[in-house]
Design a protein around this motif. Structure first.
Motif, PDB file in Angstrom:
ATOM      1  N   GLN A 215     -14.529  17.061 -21.827  1.00 39.79           N
ATOM      2  CA  GLN A 215     -14.843  16.623 -20.468  1.00 39.79           C
ATOM      3  C   GLN A 215     -15.758  17.668 -19.838  1.00 39.79           C
ATOM      4  O   GLN A 215     -15.432  18.850 -19.844  1.00 39.79           O
ATOM      5  N   VAL A 216     -16.888  17.255 -19.316  1.00 37.87           N
ATOM      6  CA  VAL A 216     -17.840  18.189 -18.705  1.00 37.87           C
ATOM      7  C   VAL A 216     -18.254  17.665 -17.341  1.00 37.87           C
ATOM      8  O   VAL A 216     -18.601  16.488 -17.195  1.00 37.87           O
ATOM      9  N   MET A 217     -18.214  18.534 -16.341  1.00 37.94           N
ATOM     10  CA  MET A 217     -18.653  18.200 -14.992  1.00 37.94           C
ATOM     11  C   MET A 217     -19.541  19.320 -14.466  1.00 37.94           C
ATOM     12  O   MET A 217     -19.253  20.498 -14.709  1.00 37.94           O
ATOM     13  N   PRO A 218     -20.619  18.995 -13.759  1.00 35.68           N
ATOM     14  CA  PRO A 218     -21.449  20.055 -13.173  1.00 35.68           C
ATOM     15  C   PRO A 218     -20.786  20.652 -11.935  1.00 35.68           C
ATOM     16  O   PRO A 218     -20.157  19.938 -11.147  1.00 35.68           O
ATOM     17  N   LEU A 219     -20.896  21.949 -11.797  1.00 42.20           N
ATOM     18  CA  LEU A 219     -20.497  22.643 -10.571  1.00 42.20           C
ATOM     19  C   LEU A 219     -21.615  23.641 -10.276  1.00 42.20           C
ATOM     20  O   LEU A 219     -21.668  24.726 -10.850  1.00 42.20           O
ATOM     21  N   TYR A 220     -22.509  23.245  -9.389  1.00 44.17           N
ATOM     22  CA  TYR A 220     -23.732  24.002  -9.151  1.00 44.17           C
ATOM     23  C   TYR A 220     -23.478  25.232  -8.277  1.00 44.17           C
ATOM     24  O   TYR A 220     -22.387  25.441  -7.759  1.00 44.17           O
ATOM     25  N   GLY A 221     -24.542  26.022  -8.125  1.00 39.75           N
ATOM     26  CA  GLY A 221     -24.483  27.178  -7.249  1.00 39.75           C
ATOM     27  C   GLY A 221     -24.296  26.771  -5.799  1.00 39.75           C
ATOM     28  O   GLY A 221     -24.335  25.587  -5.446  1.00 39.75           O
ATOM     29  N   HIS A 222     -24.138  27.755  -4.938  1.00 34.87           N
ATOM     30  CA  HIS A 222     -23.810  27.494  -3.542  1.00 34.87           C
ATOM     31  C   HIS A 222     -23.981  28.781  -2.747  1.00 34.87           C
ATOM     32  O   HIS A 222     -24.284  29.844  -3.316  1.00 34.87           O
ATOM     33  N   VAL A 223     -23.767  28.689  -1.453  1.00 38.51           N
ATOM     34  CA  VAL A 223     -23.886  29.867  -0.593  1.00 38.51           C
ATOM     35  C   VAL A 223     -22.808  29.813   0.484  1.00 38.51           C
ATOM     36  O   VAL A 223     -22.444  28.726   0.954  1.00 38.51           O
ATOM     37  N   ASP A 224     -22.309  30.970   0.860  1.00 38.25           N
ATOM     38  CA  ASP A 224     -21.352  31.080   1.952  1.00 38.25           C
ATOM     39  C   ASP A 224     -22.144  31.374   3.227  1.00 38.25           C
ATOM     40  O   ASP A 224     -22.647  32.487   3.405  1.00 38.25           O
ATOM     41  N   PRO A 225     -22.296  30.390   4.126  1.00 34.45           N
ATOM     42  CA  PRO A 225     -23.124  30.619   5.325  1.00 34.45           C
ATOM     43  C   PRO A 225     -22.529  31.611   6.310  1.00 34.45           C
ATOM     44  O   PRO A 225     -23.223  32.056   7.218  1.00 34.45           O
ATOM     45  N   ASP A 226     -21.255  31.970   6.134  1.00 35.44           N
ATOM     46  CA  ASP A 226     -20.696  33.031   6.962  1.00 35.44           C
ATOM     47  C   ASP A 226     -21.253  34.393   6.552  1.00 35.44           C
ATOM     48  O   ASP A 226     -21.292  35.334   7.356  1.00 35.44           O
ATOM     49  N   GLN A 227     -21.678  34.501   5.291  1.00 35.58           N
ATOM     50  CA  GLN A 227     -22.233  35.754   4.772  1.00 35.58           C
ATOM     51  C   GLN A 227     -23.762  35.746   4.743  1.00 35.58           C
ATOM     52  O   GLN A 227     -24.387  36.793   4.853  1.00 35.58           O
ATOM     53  N   HIS A 228     -24.355  34.572   4.560  1.00 34.46           N
ATOM     54  CA  HIS A 228     -25.813  34.451   4.481  1.00 34.46           C
ATOM     55  C   HIS A 228     -26.291  33.557   5.610  1.00 34.46           C
ATOM     56  O   HIS A 228     -26.106  32.336   5.581  1.00 34.46           O
ATOM     57  N   ARG A 229     -26.940  34.167   6.574  1.00 34.05           N
ATOM     58  CA  ARG A 229     -27.451  33.460   7.750  1.00 34.05           C
ATOM     59  C   ARG A 229     -28.613  34.276   8.322  1.00 34.05           C
ATOM     60  O   ARG A 229     -28.791  35.445   7.964  1.00 34.05           O
TER      61      ARG A 229
ATOM     62  N   SER B  46     -39.482  38.712   5.887  1.00 35.29           N
ATOM     63  CA  SER B  46     -40.814  38.409   5.350  1.00 35.29           C
ATOM     64  C   SER B  46     -41.218  36.988   5.730  1.00 35.29           C
ATOM     65  O   SER B  46     -40.366  36.134   5.999  1.00 35.29           O
ATOM     66  N   ARG B  47     -42.514  36.723   5.733  1.00 35.03           N
ATOM     67  CA  ARG B  47     -42.995  35.379   6.071  1.00 35.03           C
ATOM     68  C   ARG B  47     -42.569  34.371   5.013  1.00 35.03           C
ATOM     69  O   ARG B  47     -42.210  33.242   5.321  1.00 35.03           O
ATOM     70  N   LEU B  48     -42.653  34.758   3.760  1.00 33.11           N
ATOM     71  CA  LEU B  48     -42.278  33.900   2.639  1.00 33.11           C
ATOM     72  C   LEU B  48     -41.411  34.687   1.674  1.00 33.11           C
ATOM     73  O   LEU B  48     -41.566  35.914   1.545  1.00 33.11           O
ATOM     74  N   THR B  49     -40.511  33.993   0.981  1.00 34.29           N
ATOM     75  CA  THR B  49     -39.767  34.640  -0.099  1.00 34.29           C
ATOM     76  C   THR B  49     -39.937  33.816  -1.356  1.00 34.29           C
ATOM     77  O   THR B  49     -40.030  32.577  -1.309  1.00 34.29           O
ATOM     78  N   LEU B  50     -40.000  34.482  -2.480  1.00 40.51           N
ATOM     79  CA  LEU B  50     -40.310  33.855  -3.761  1.00 40.51           C
ATOM     80  C   LEU B  50     -39.050  33.641  -4.593  1.00 40.51           C
ATOM     81  O   LEU B  50     -38.183  34.507  -4.653  1.00 40.51           O
ATOM     82  N   ASN B  51     -38.960  32.481  -5.230  1.00 35.55           N
ATOM     83  CA  ASN B  51     -37.911  32.215  -6.214  1.00 35.55           C
ATOM     84  C   ASN B  51     -38.567  32.023  -7.579  1.00 35.55           C
ATOM     85  O   ASN B  51     -39.472  31.194  -7.728  1.00 35.55           O
ATOM     86  N   VAL B  52     -38.132  32.815  -8.567  1.00 36.26           N
ATOM     87  CA  VAL B  52     -38.618  32.669  -9.934  1.00 36.26           C
ATOM     88  C   VAL B  52     -37.416  32.422 -10.830  1.00 36.26           C
ATOM     89  O   VAL B  52     -36.472  33.215 -10.854  1.00 36.26           O
ATOM     90  N   THR B  53     -37.451  31.326 -11.563  1.00 39.50           N
ATOM     91  CA  THR B  53     -36.321  30.898 -12.383  1.00 39.50           C
ATOM     92  C   THR B  53     -36.431  31.487 -13.780  1.00 39.50           C
ATOM     93  O   THR B  53     -37.532  31.540 -14.354  1.00 39.50           O
ATOM     94  N   ARG B  54     -35.311  31.904 -14.334  1.00 39.25           N
ATOM     95  CA  ARG B  54     -35.321  32.438 -15.694  1.00 39.25           C
ATOM     96  C   ARG B  54     -35.749  31.350 -16.678  1.00 39.25           C
ATOM     97  O   ARG B  54     -35.524  30.157 -16.466  1.00 39.25           O
TER      98      ARG B  54
ATOM     99  N   CYS C 260     -30.757  23.585 -12.658  1.00 35.84           N
ATOM    100  CA  CYS C 260     -30.001  24.846 -12.632  1.00 35.84           C
ATOM    101  C   CYS C 260     -30.534  25.738 -11.515  1.00 35.84           C
ATOM    102  O   CYS C 260     -31.186  26.750 -11.772  1.00 35.84           O
ATOM    103  N   PRO C 261     -30.261  25.378 -10.267  1.00 36.13           N
ATOM    104  CA  PRO C 261     -30.796  26.167  -9.147  1.00 36.13           C
ATOM    105  C   PRO C 261     -30.159  27.547  -9.062  1.00 36.13           C
ATOM    106  O   PRO C 261     -28.945  27.691  -9.167  1.00 36.13           O
ATOM    107  N   SER C 262     -30.973  28.541  -8.858  1.00 40.81           N
ATOM    108  CA  SER C 262     -30.481  29.905  -8.690  1.00 40.81           C
ATOM    109  C   SER C 262     -29.693  30.026  -7.395  1.00 40.81           C
ATOM    110  O   SER C 262     -30.037  29.415  -6.375  1.00 40.81           O
ATOM    111  N   GLY C 263     -28.643  30.841  -7.428  1.00 42.24           N
ATOM    112  CA  GLY C 263     -27.903  31.117  -6.207  1.00 42.24           C
ATOM    113  C   GLY C 263     -28.779  31.740  -5.135  1.00 42.24           C
ATOM    114  O   GLY C 263     -28.563  31.520  -3.930  1.00 42.24           O
TER     115      GLY C 263
END
Length: 366
Positions: free
Chosen positions: A161-175, A252-260, A269-272
């Motif tokens: 049995q396989v189910m996806p559980l993707y990344g996430h963020v705690d908005p109390d810590q990241h805001r 910064s004005r922009l921030t970059l996301n680079v995926t492995r 597979c979104p990065s945290g």
């Protein structure tokens, strides 16, 4: 309900993406009534870089080696409704075998590194976090990666049995946070150095910096080698604890996301870091990968960059357009990608799995 987790680390965010994810998820699960214990081996690498003293919503057991903790782990497993073993847990094989004997509840494997796992298997290797039986002995496998990887975990590694559980963020810590001068720049990038991400970093940050010598570029992270192609307008901030991430993303004005590379190839597979940056109100420019549109709408919530020209063009956008990107991305992440949202998904997945005998189809999480 009781959950026992055997993982890589929850006490140190240095050089890994596991710790911050577990902190947010455990905190949210505790609010749903879960009692959680996290077992972490006391490895020197993480022992010297811990940035968490007390786990909010759970307990941490730090142990020197498996034999010293085996009896304690066995007692915990016997009392648990769910035992979770994760990728890159240094004692994953031993914990899995003990769970087969002692756990009367649900035995779960959570692969937080599914693209790496599948890539190594395809190359003829066996990752050290499961034995020759693969994942067949687990009642349920959770995958940080969705899309075709879900079926691959079944066909390649025998998961039932396989189910996806993707990344996430705690908005109390990241805001959104106040800007800080040391993090100020036109384009920032936060990530541990990885050889398979280097080509993307050079294409989407180093070369834009060379093209725009009057603009300021910031890299934050750990393990960067001396031979990294630094220039006069690229500034380095050594590994940042999670508490500093909001200010980093907000400065910064922009921030970059680079995926492995393996994550980009498998897709879904979104990065945290992608969720963290959005929650902090950053305007994000990201490389493209399959499945991205399921998490953020390209061109409206994030900007796509396939090459240096795309990044240079993004840096030339007027501020009101970037403000719209920031606002829409934050709204999306708060609506769909929080730790509380993932905890609710996991709570339902586990409830369904506990009700359904192994081998019967599980209901999709809503």
């Amino acid at each position: 309900m009781r959950m026992v987790i055997f993982g890589l680390t929850v006490t140190s965010s240095w050089g890994n993406g596991h710790a911050t994810l577990w902190r947010g998820l455990i905190r949210a699960l505790a609010r749903l009534g879960w009692s959680i214990t996290f077992f972490e081996r006391d490895t020197p690498y993480y022992a010297g870089t811990r940035d968490l003293d007390q786990l909010d919503g759970g307990n941490v057991v730090i142990y020197p080696d498996w034999e010293d903790i085996r009896r304690v782990a066995e007692r915990a497993m016997k009392q648990a409704d769910v035992v979770v073993v994760t990728s890159y847990c240094p004692d994953a094989v031993e914990a899995s075998r003990l769970a087969q004997q002692a756990c009367r509840g649900l035995r779960v494997f959570y692969d937080l590194d599914t693209p790496v796992t599948l890539a190594r298997v395809e190359q003829g290797e066996r990752p050290p976090y499961f034995g020759p039986e693969g994942l067949a002995d687990y009642d349920l496998v959770l995958s940080y990666t969705g899309g075709p990887a879900i079926e691959a975990l079944k066909t390649v590694l025998g998961a039932r049995q396989v189910m996806p559980l993707y990344g996430h963020v705690d908005p109390d810590q990241h805001r959104p946070a106040e800007k800080r001068a040391e993090f100020a720049g036109d384009l920032s990038y936060l990530g541990t150095y990885a050889a398979d991400r280097q080509a993307g970093v050079e294409e989407l940050l180093v070369r834009p910096a060379a093209r725009l010598p009057d603009q300021r570029f910031i890299i934050g992270g750990a393990q960067y080698p001396q031979e990294f192609p630094w220039s006069d307008n690229i500034f380095f901030v050594r590994h940042l604890p999670p508490a500093d991430h909001p200010a980093f993303f907000s400065s910064s004005r922009l921030t970059l996301n680079v995926t492995r590379e393996a994550m980009a190839q498998k897709g879904w597979c979104p990065s945290g870091r992608l969720f963290e940056a959005a929650a902090c109100g950053a305007a994000i420019v990201t490389d493209a990968w399959p499945g991205l549109a399921e998490f953020f709408e390209p061109g409206r919530e994030v900007l796509l960059a396939r090459d240096t020209d795309d990044v240079v063009a993004a840096l030339q956008l007027p501020e009101f357009e970037l403000d719209g990107i920031r606002r829409r991305a934050r709204e999306r992440v708060l609506g769909e990608h929080t730790s509380a949202k993932r905890a609710a998904e996991l709570d339902k997945i586990l409830a369904d799995a506990l009700r359904n005998p192994v081998g019967e189809p599980m209901k999709e999480a809503v």
